[in-house]
Motif scaffolding. Structure first.
Motif, PDB file in Angstrom:
ATOM      1  N   GLY A  14      59.654  80.280  54.127  1.00  0.00           N
ATOM      2  CA  GLY A  14      60.059  79.510  54.413  1.00  0.00           C
ATOM      3  C   GLY A  14      61.045  78.520  55.652  1.00  0.00           C
ATOM      4  N   ARG A  15      60.875  77.294  55.711  1.00  0.00           N
ATOM      5  CA  ARG A  15      61.368  76.410  56.683  1.00  0.00           C
ATOM      6  C   ARG A  15      62.756  76.401  56.388  1.00  0.00           C
ATOM      7  NH1 ARG A  15      56.798  72.791  56.902  1.00  0.00           N
ATOM      8  NH2 ARG A  15      58.028  71.442  55.654  1.00  0.00           N
ATOM      9  N   GLN A  16      63.470  76.637  57.035  1.00  0.00           N
ATOM     10  CA  GLN A  16      64.956  76.412  56.702  1.00  0.00           C
ATOM     11  C   GLN A  16      65.427  75.800  56.049  1.00  0.00           C
ATOM     12  OE1 GLN A  16      67.923  76.695  60.153  1.00  0.00           O
ATOM     13  NE2 GLN A  16      69.711  76.715  59.363  1.00  0.00           N
ATOM     14  N   ASN A  17      65.156  74.412  56.526  1.00  0.00           N
ATOM     15  CA  ASN A  17      65.611  73.011  55.143  1.00  0.00           C
ATOM     16  C   ASN A  17      65.373  72.974  53.993  1.00  0.00           C
ATOM     17  OD1 ASN A  17      62.889  71.864  56.277  1.00  0.00           O
ATOM     18  ND2 ASN A  17      63.586  70.170  55.727  1.00  0.00           N
ATOM     19  N   GLN A  18      64.505  74.221  53.923  1.00  0.00           N
ATOM     20  CA  GLN A  18      63.408  74.428  52.554  1.00  0.00           C
ATOM     21  C   GLN A  18      63.915  74.985  51.692  1.00  0.00           C
ATOM     22  OE1 GLN A  18      59.282  75.168  53.176  1.00  0.00           O
ATOM     23  NE2 GLN A  18      58.624  72.915  53.769  1.00  0.00           N
ATOM     24  N   LEU A  19      64.691  76.475  52.571  1.00  0.00           N
ATOM     25  CA  LEU A  19      64.955  77.441  51.607  1.00  0.00           C
ATOM     26  C   LEU A  19      67.076  76.539  51.130  1.00  0.00           C
ATOM     27  CD1 LEU A  19      63.791  80.153  54.008  1.00  0.00           C
ATOM     28  CD2 LEU A  19      63.167  80.053  52.099  1.00  0.00           C
ATOM     29  N   LYS A  20      67.774  75.797  52.029  1.00  0.00           N
ATOM     30  CA  LYS A  20      68.325  75.812  51.946  1.00  0.00           C
ATOM     31  C   LYS A  20      68.331  74.902  50.886  1.00  0.00           C
ATOM     32  CE  LYS A  20      70.704  73.720  55.729  1.00  0.00           C
ATOM     33  NZ  LYS A  20      71.326  72.739  56.859  1.00  0.00           N
ATOM     34  N   PHE A  21      67.853  73.827  50.475  1.00  0.00           N
ATOM     35  CA  PHE A  21      67.604  73.544  49.470  1.00  0.00           C
ATOM     36  C   PHE A  21      67.435  74.349  47.689  1.00  0.00           C
ATOM     37  CE2 PHE A  21      64.388  71.900  45.386  1.00  0.00           C
ATOM     38  CZ  PHE A  21      65.533  70.582  45.507  1.00  0.00           C
ATOM     39  N   PHE A  22      66.761  75.861  48.282  1.00  0.00           N
ATOM     40  CA  PHE A  22      66.732  76.111  46.799  1.00  0.00           C
ATOM     41  C   PHE A  22      67.943  76.854  46.970  1.00  0.00           C
ATOM     42  CE2 PHE A  22      62.303  75.105  47.926  1.00  0.00           C
ATOM     43  CZ  PHE A  22      61.771  74.655  46.129  1.00  0.00           C
ATOM     44  N   LEU A  23      68.455  77.392  47.466  1.00  0.00           N
ATOM     45  CA  LEU A  23      69.624  77.948  47.823  1.00  0.00           C
ATOM     46  C   LEU A  23      70.983  77.046  47.091  1.00  0.00           C
ATOM     47  CD1 LEU A  23      71.061  80.835  48.067  1.00  0.00           C
ATOM     48  CD2 LEU A  23      71.622  80.032  50.572  1.00  0.00           C
ATOM     49  N   ALA A  24      70.807  76.236  47.846  1.00  0.00           N
ATOM     50  CA  ALA A  24      71.695  75.180  46.603  1.00  0.00           C
ATOM     51  C   ALA A  24      71.764  75.019  45.827  1.00  0.00           C
ATOM     52  CB  ALA A  24      71.911  73.825  47.908  1.00  0.00           C
ATOM     53  N   MET A  25      70.507  75.041  45.604  1.00  0.00           N
ATOM     54  CA  MET A  25      70.157  74.690  43.214  1.00  0.00           C
ATOM     55  C   MET A  25      70.692  75.922  42.795  1.00  0.00           C
ATOM     56  SD  MET A  25      66.724  73.398  41.813  1.00  0.00           S
ATOM     57  CE  MET A  25      66.152  73.940  40.156  1.00  0.00           C
ATOM     58  N   LEU A  26      70.330  77.436  43.252  1.00  0.00           N
ATOM     59  CA  LEU A  26      70.588  78.423  42.599  1.00  0.00           C
ATOM     60  C   LEU A  26      72.143  78.283  42.446  1.00  0.00           C
ATOM     61  CD1 LEU A  26      69.272  80.589  41.758  1.00  0.00           C
ATOM     62  CD2 LEU A  26      69.488  81.843  44.265  1.00  0.00           C
ATOM     63  N   THR A  27      72.669  77.815  43.523  1.00  0.00           N
ATOM     64  CA  THR A  27      74.208  77.754  44.009  1.00  0.00           C
ATOM     65  C   THR A  27      74.864  76.436  42.371  1.00  0.00           C
ATOM     66  OG1 THR A  27      74.385  78.683  45.808  1.00  0.00           O
ATOM     67  CG2 THR A  27      75.994  77.747  45.096  1.00  0.00           C
ATOM     68  N   ARG A  28      74.526  75.825  42.235  1.00  0.00           N
ATOM     69  CA  ARG A  28      74.945  74.864  41.569  1.00  0.00           C
ATOM     70  C   ARG A  28      74.531  75.391  40.157  1.00  0.00           C
ATOM     71  NH1 ARG A  28      77.578  71.354  42.998  1.00  0.00           N
ATOM     72  NH2 ARG A  28      77.295  69.428  41.521  1.00  0.00           N
ATOM     73  N   LEU A  29      74.026  76.340  39.759  1.00  0.00           N
ATOM     74  CA  LEU A  29      72.822  77.025  38.505  1.00  0.00           C
ATOM     75  C   LEU A  29      74.155  78.078  38.147  1.00  0.00           C
ATOM     76  CD1 LEU A  29      69.465  77.056  39.006  1.00  0.00           C
ATOM     77  CD2 LEU A  29      70.726  75.694  37.333  1.00  0.00           C
ATOM     78  N   GLU A  30      74.517  78.047  39.184  1.00  0.00           N
ATOM     79  CA  GLU A  30      75.524  79.394  38.837  1.00  0.00           C
ATOM     80  C   GLU A  30      75.041  80.097  37.681  1.00  0.00           C
ATOM     81  OE1 GLU A  30      79.393  77.105  37.108  1.00  0.00           O
ATOM     82  OE2 GLU A  30      80.232  76.051  39.304  1.00  0.00           O
ATOM     83  N   LEU A  31      74.724  81.099  38.338  1.00  0.00           N
ATOM     84  CA  LEU A  31      74.213  82.499  37.641  1.00  0.00           C
ATOM     85  C   LEU A  31      74.999  83.165  36.942  1.00  0.00           C
ATOM     86  CD1 LEU A  31      71.576  81.253  39.055  1.00  0.00           C
ATOM     87  CD2 LEU A  31      70.847  83.864  39.436  1.00  0.00           C
ATOM     88  N   THR A  32      74.566  83.935  35.871  1.00  0.00           N
ATOM     89  CA  THR A  32      75.478  85.029  34.677  1.00  0.00           C
ATOM     90  C   THR A  32      75.500  86.483  35.449  1.00  0.00           C
ATOM     91  OG1 THR A  32      74.160  84.489  33.374  1.00  0.00           O
ATOM     92  CG2 THR A  32      75.634  83.282  33.073  1.00  0.00           C
ATOM     93  N   PRO A  33      76.489  87.055  35.698  1.00  0.00           N
ATOM     94  CA  PRO A  33      75.887  88.628  36.089  1.00  0.00           C
ATOM     95  C   PRO A  33      74.507  89.084  35.564  1.00  0.00           C
ATOM     96  CG  PRO A  33      78.575  87.857  34.891  1.00  0.00           C
ATOM     97  CD  PRO A  33      77.881  87.139  35.026  1.00  0.00           C
ATOM     98  N   THR A  34      74.818  88.534  33.975  1.00  0.00           N
ATOM     99  CA  THR A  34      73.035  88.959  33.363  1.00  0.00           C
ATOM    100  C   THR A  34      72.642  88.685  34.393  1.00  0.00           C
ATOM    101  OG1 THR A  34      74.511  89.240  31.215  1.00  0.00           O
ATOM    102  CG2 THR A  34      72.205  89.414  31.746  1.00  0.00           C
ATOM    103  N   GLU A  35      72.047  87.473  34.600  1.00  0.00           N
ATOM    104  CA  GLU A  35      71.719  87.380  35.394  1.00  0.00           C
ATOM    105  C   GLU A  35      70.997  87.262  36.570  1.00  0.00           C
ATOM    106  OE1 GLU A  35      70.388  82.541  33.476  1.00  0.00           O
ATOM    107  OE2 GLU A  35      71.752  82.986  34.589  1.00  0.00           O
TER     108      GLU A  35
END
Length: 920
Positions: free
Chosen positions: A234-255
């Motif tokens: 998608g557009r860059q600003n949209q992807l930036k939002f979902f990437l920021a959200m993924l970062t805030r979720l702090e995925l575990t090594p298993t995830e």
């Protein structure tokens, strides 16, 4: 009159619920029929009654919704565009009117409204209240989700308490159902991206992560939703939002390990920032032993083909780490490393070759042979090094074969395209007019349609009018009406169509009564070009109503807009036989379009008419455009008037101009305001100024005289939005030098500011007629340094097109680039990207001929502080290695190559010096 209809006509929307509620079903059906008639009536009103129509629309929407008994029909009425255009939506009156309906009916209405993609987002407050009253399931359409997000973002701003997003989300009854839908909508809601500060109280990624931590929203839904949305792109600003959200979720090594395939796909195909994040995750997985060699090789093959050098460099580093940890994986990983042999950056080629040689055992002949075969993709210099390190793949029986002689590859020179031969039929004319009016078709369609209108209006205007009414019924001014239309409200061919339909008055079409160049400064060249087209259209429309022309003189021969002189002579001879006087604007445009061929002078003079004499004088030299003057601006440039060169006048002036007396001197653009704070000095740049074109200024119709005015830098500054594209370019199709001079300020802005799209006209400009002189070369050179890649690619297309036509002076472009680089107008890294694009087409010799001159200012200063010099040298070296160019090295190259260190600049300078030495 019915009191309800009276209230509707007077726009008393707030009174309608009280008037409609007592009505019975039959009364509502009867009233609905009358409302439908009123709706049809206001559709037929022209623009002069817009205030009255706007007053009625909102009331008509409410009244019609209250009279419908079916939910689907009510939803269609509420969502009708003609009832909502330019109006504030009447949510309050609608709820007051409909709240007492059956809950099932209200729920059905709410879901139908939510399914209307054009209006559901705006209707969110109404739909939400209907859902609450009906106590039905919440809609899940994309537009409804968008409206929900927007309402939450703006909800706290409507209150004095300014509740933070965290509280609003926790209090919202639909959050648990609607949050998962944020990841499934076709386009993510814009309101999600309005705040990017993680510390702000309305930062969606932070608050959604908090909801997951508290268990209000399932964490896995958010993680899977983010990853799926990122994979979809998608557009860059949209992807930036979902990437920021993924970062805030702090995925575990298993995830992270569970989604290895997703990270591989993102690293290979996602935009650069997202691919970099995925690459970092994969590095962590590899360090933890969670990325097998086969999976690493799989992802590396795709990543190493990417153009981003940072990603490729990091991937080679990841492969090097894996090979150090386990050298036994070399049979799997080294073929993946060899993918980088074909990368456009030779430094990365060198790094990949070094990595392959470092981990290749001497006795492993099979792997060595495979890598030697892949080494054919390397640049010539590195290919020779690979042959020494890996061995040659040539058959012993074949002997040492020399490489084939270099052959320059250029795109085929464009073949001139004639306009369709013969006048269009009536049906064909109507189709062309419809295409031009509705879609803004290019020059060929516009000119053919205009000529067809004139021809058929002369032959059988009634038949033409009938066909146009049937085909153009959707025009905003309603061709089927009878009221005269203001010509100022019509654009393009609509003016001539309105004349054919007798919807404009002849006096309103006289010179000076129609506007030219709307939206542009009076001294803007775009206004001058638009004025010519507007004058031609007004003249054609006027002649349709007073003295129809049999055909037009200015209809081009070629799709570029050029007109062959022999063809114009034939048309003038036909006018003489018919006893028809030409339109002054039409003839003036024909002169500006005619190809200046002295061989046609005798035939033009033999016509024995004033027009023939003027054409002969024009072809003999009076039509030559003025010279273009070049200078470098001071920080605060003052307009510089260029003296007019002496030119031979026409043999006869225009005799009975339609455009009235000579135009008055151009007014100044306005008083200067000195009460504003002074701005920083503008950078120096190259500007081109055209002298006054005396013949056009003094002897052409008034609408054309703007083209004869001396144009300075200050007289060309305007918004690129006034440019008219191909139709404007076709006004002067044989004067590309003048057009290039006028275009240069916009192209310069595209290189020094954030202007985009300025380079788009360059390929078409290169196709036009007239000399390809200094102005065109400078404008193309400036475009090669544009900020936006699409503009640079357009400049490359123009450069190669000129080369294919044999019109390119490559050293001149190089000298222009040297000056532009010294001024800072063009940046070396942008020029390197453009040069790499040109060379990749096979035009290595042409690209080197340009760069050989352009490198001088960068090398003379050492180039240490100029970002991108090393990249530019790498492209130059690659061109010399491939085409075997010889000749003197650019000034300063030897000194740069002799410097100590191993920076890219030094390494590429040595490489270029070695390539030039080997070729000489």
């Amino acid at each position: 009159m019915n009191p309800i209809l009276e209230a509707v006509r007077e726009g008393r929307t707030d009174q309608l619920p009280g008037l409609l509620k007592p009505l019975t079903a039959p009364e509502r059906q009867e009233l609905l029929a009358r409302l439908a008639l009123l709706r049809a009536e206001i559709r037929g009103w022209d623009w002069s009654r817009w205030r009255e129509r706007d007053r009625i629309r909102s009331a008509l929407l409410v009244a019609g919704a209250g009279c419908h008994t079916g939910a689907t029909a009510a939803a269609d009425w509420i969502g009708a565009h003609d009832l909502r255009e330019g109006q504030e939506f009447p949510t309050g009156p609608l709820l007051d009117l409909l709240a007492d309906r059956d809950p099932g009916w209200l729920g059905e209405l709410a879901h139908h409204l939510a399914e209307n993609t054009a209006t559901a987002e705006a209707d969110y407050p109404l739909v939400r209240e209907l859902v609450r009253i009906a106590d039905c399931p919440v809609p899940t359409t994309d537009a409804f989700v968008h409206g929900w997000v927007r309402s939450i973002f703006t909800m706290d701003r409507a209150r004095s308490t300014h509740s933070p997003l965290s509280i609003v989300l926790r209090q919202d009854p639909y959050a648990r159902e609607l949050v998962p839908l944020l990841f499934t909508t076709a386009e993510s809601p814009e309101a999600l991206h309005w705040c990017s500060d993680p510390t702000a109280p309305n930062h969606w990624p932070s608050e959604l992560a908090a909801l997951a931590q508290e268990g209000i929203v399932e964490r896995r839904v958010l993680v899977d939703g983010c990853v799926a949305r990122l994979r979809r792109g998608g557009r860059q600003n949209q992807l930036k939002f979902f990437l920021a959200m993924l970062t805030r979720l702090e995925l575990t090594p298993t995830e992270e390990r569970e989604r290895t395939a997703d990270w591989i796909e993102l690293a290979a195909e996602a935009p650069s920032p997202l691919a970099g994040h995925a690459q970092q995750v994969l590095v962590r997985l590899a360090d933890a032993g969670g990325l097998p060699a086969q999976r690493l090789a799989q992802m590396s093959g795709a990543v190493l083909r990417r153009p981003e050098k940072k990603l490729v460099r990091a991937q080679l580093g990841l492969l090097g780490q894996a090979l150090r940890r386990d050298p036994a994986t070399r049979h799997t990983l080294l073929p993946a490393v060899a993918v980088a042999f074909g990368h456009e950056d030779t430094t990365l080629q060198e790094r990949a070759l070094g990595l392959a040689v470092r981990y290749l055992p001497p006795a492993d002949r099979e792997l060595r042979r495979e890598l030697a075969l892949r080494a054919e993709a390397l640049s010539p210099l590195h290919r020779r090094a690979a042959a020494e390190l890996l061995g040659s793949t040539a058959s012993p029986a074949a002997g040492a074969c020399a490489e084939p002689a270099y052959a320059e590859v250029l795109p085929p020179a464009p073949v001139p395209r004639r306009l369709a031969s013969g006048p269009p039929t009536l049906a064909g004319t109507v189709a062309l007019v419809a295409a031009s009016v509705t879609a803004g078709e290019p020059t060929a369609v516009f000119e053919s349609a205009l000529d067809g209108l004139v021809r058929h209006a002369h032959h059988d205007r009634a038949a033409l009018a009938e066909a146009l009414r049937a085909a153009l019924g959707g025009l905003r001014w309603h061709p089927g009406g009878g009221r005269p239309v203001d010509p100022g409200q019509l654009t393009g061919l609509e003016l001539v169509v309105a004349a054919v339909l007798d919807r404009v008055r002849a006096p309103d079409l006289l010179p000076g009564r129609t506007a030219h160049g709307d939206g542009c400064r009076p001294d803007c060249v775009h206004a001058a070009l638009s004025a010519v087209t507007a004058a031609r259209l007004a003249e054609a429309a006027h002649r349709v109503l007073t003295d129809p022309l049999p055909f037009l003189l200015a209809t081009p021969t070629w799709e570029t807009g050029s007109l062959e002189p022999e063809e114009l002579v034939v048309r003038l001879a036909a006018y003489r036989r018919l006893g028809t006087g030409p339109g002054q604007a039409d003839f003036a445009q024909a002169l500006l379009r005619v190809r200046r061929s002295p061989g046609a002078v005798p035939a033009a003079a033999a016509l024995g008419t004033p027009e023939g004499d003027r054409l002969a004088a024009w072809l003999a030299g009076a039509g030559e455009p003025p010279a273009v003057r070049r200078r470098v601006t001071d920080p605060f440039p003052d307009p510089l008037r260029v003296p007019s060169p002496d030119r031979a006048p026409f043999t006869a002036p225009f005799t009975t101009p339609l455009t009235g007396p000579a135009a008055a001197p151009d007014p100044q653009s306005g008083p200067r305001r000195w009460d504003r704070p002074p701005r920083a000095a503008a950078p120096r740049r190259i500007v081109l100024e055209t002298a006054e074109r005396c013949v056009v200024r003094e002897e052409f119709p008034a609408a054309f005289r703007g083209l004869g005015r001396a144009h300075t830098e200050s007289a060309r500054g305007c918004s690129p939005s006034c440019a008219g594209g191909l139709v404007q370019q076709s006004v002067l199709p044989e004067d590309r030098e003048m057009q290039a001079a006028w275009l240069l300020p916009e192209v310069t802005a595209g290189a020094t500011a954030r202007e985009g799209g300025a380079g788009a006209p360059l390929p078409r400009l290169a196709e036009l007629g007239g000399p390809a002189g200094p102005a065109l070369h400078l404008t193309v050179a400036t475009g090669l340094g544009a900020r936006h890649a699409e503009d640079r690619h357009a400049a490359v297309d123009a450069l190669l097109l000129l080369a294919a036509r044999g019109e390119l002076d490559a050293p001149r472009v190089g000298r222009d680039l040297a000056e532009l680089l010294a001024l800072g107008t063009v940046k070396p890294n942008r020029l390197a990207e453009a040069a790499r694009t040109a060379a990749a087409t096979g035009a290595y010799a042409t690209t080197w001929a340009v760069l050989a001159q352009a490198l001088t200012p960068l090398l003379a200063a050492g180039g240490a502080a100029v970002r991108g010099t090393g990249e530019l040298l790498a492209v130059a070296a690659d061109c010399v290695e491939r085409c075997g160019a010889c000749g003197p090295a650019p000034a300063g190259l030897a000194e740069a190559a002799a410097r100590s260190g191993s920076s890219q600049l030094v390494r590429q300078a040595r490489r270029l010096r070695a390539a030039l030495t080997a070729s000489s």
